[in-house]
Write an enzyme that holds these catalytic residues in place. Structure first.
Site, PDB file in Angstrom:
ATOM      1  N   GLY A  79     -47.684   2.952 -28.059  1.00  0.00           N
ATOM      2  CA  GLY A  79     -47.748   3.421 -29.391  1.00  0.00           C
ATOM      3  C   GLY A  79     -48.816   3.802 -30.051  1.00  0.00           C
ATOM      4  O   GLY A  79     -49.738   2.832 -30.157  1.00  0.00           O
ATOM      5  N   SER A 128     -47.295   0.376 -35.015  1.00  0.00           N
ATOM      6  CA  SER A 128     -45.964   1.060 -34.403  1.00  0.00           C
ATOM      7  C   SER A 128     -45.272  -0.626 -33.795  1.00  0.00           C
ATOM      8  O   SER A 128     -44.005  -1.215 -33.851  1.00  0.00           O
ATOM      9  CB  SER A 128     -46.150   1.747 -33.393  1.00  0.00           C
ATOM     10  N   GLY A 129     -46.541  -2.019 -34.054  1.00  0.00           N
ATOM     11  CA  GLY A 129     -45.887  -2.696 -33.814  1.00  0.00           C
ATOM     12  C   GLY A 129     -45.490  -3.816 -31.706  1.00  0.00           C
ATOM     13  O   GLY A 129     -45.710  -4.315 -31.996  1.00  0.00           O
ATOM     14  N   SER A 181     -53.227   3.732 -25.365  1.00  0.00           N
ATOM     15  CA  SER A 181     -53.393   4.473 -24.504  1.00  0.00           C
ATOM     16  C   SER A 181     -52.466   5.543 -25.197  1.00  0.00           C
ATOM     17  O   SER A 181     -51.440   5.812 -24.290  1.00  0.00           O
ATOM     18  CB  SER A 181     -52.244   3.324 -22.716  1.00  0.00           C
TER      19      SER A 181
END
Length: 213
Positions: A45, A49-50, A117
């Site tokens: 992500g 985004s965490g 990624s």
């Protein structure tokens, strides 16, 4: 002498005259000892985004349940093993290729890899390396706008100012998964707490038999 004659020397990539050595203890034996199935939980992500937050909480929850787990964080890897790589497309691919999550999974460990990624081809290549449904892709489905508002490391601000080049979501693309195992997103109109996100992943692991040998 006979043993040496039976060895088959092969060429893989740029490596020549190499021989695969089988371990005297197999994967199933290691899993039975740990009472769990090794796997790779790949969290992808945008920055902010965490991903790391989820990986950390998931690692804690698994540990409290008596499971052996380990986290491979993208930023941490760039402090050591991958410190010679940039954020260009080719180096991003190499960064992912060097992630040793497969080895942890083969050892029976539940390994969480937390990396942006951004490219599907690279994530798919990692999936192809891990056999027997041991690859679990988790997509942090958080809009770029929200990630930029969070900006926990101040990187989006720098990217918008042109001080960081090739930043995912700003001047470099992010390709969301097409068919991942788990999607973390809004629930009842609100973003989930780290604990709730981790519980969603743990529930998946339980339902699919990863938390028992």
């Amino acid at each position: 002498m006979q043993v040496m004659e039976n060895l088959v020397r092969t060429t893989v990539g740029m490596s020549t005259n190499i021989v695969w050595h089988e371990c005297s203890i197999g994967k199933l034996e290691r899993q039975n000892l740990l009472m769990q199935k090794g796997c790779v939980i790949w969290i992808t992500g945008f920055s902010g985004s965490g991903k790391s937050t989820l990986a950390s909480m998931l690692n804690r929850q698994l540990h409290c349940r008596g499971h052996v787990s380990y986290v491979l964080d993208g930023d941490n890897l760039r402090h050591g093993l991958n410190k010679d790589l940039s954020f260009k497309a080719e180096d991003r691919a190499e960064n992912i290729c060097r992630v040793v999550a497969k080895l942890f999974a083969d050892a029976g460990v539940i390994c969480t890899a937390s990396l942006i990624s951004p490219y599907r081809r690279d994530r798919d290549a990692c999936r192809a390396l891990v056999p027997d449904s041991m690859f679990i892709e988790v997509f942090m489905d958080v809009p770029l706008k929200v990630c930029e508002e969070r900006d926990p490391k101040g990187l989006y601000k720098l990217a918008r100012a042109g001080k960081i080049k090739g930043f995912t979501g700003i001047d470099d693309p992010y390709e969301p998964p097409m068919d991942c195992e788990i999607v973390i997103q809004l629930k009842d109109g609100k973003y989930q707490t780290p604990k709730a996100m981790a519980e969603q992943v743990v529930t998946y692991l339980e339902e699919n038999g990863y938390l028992k040998a």
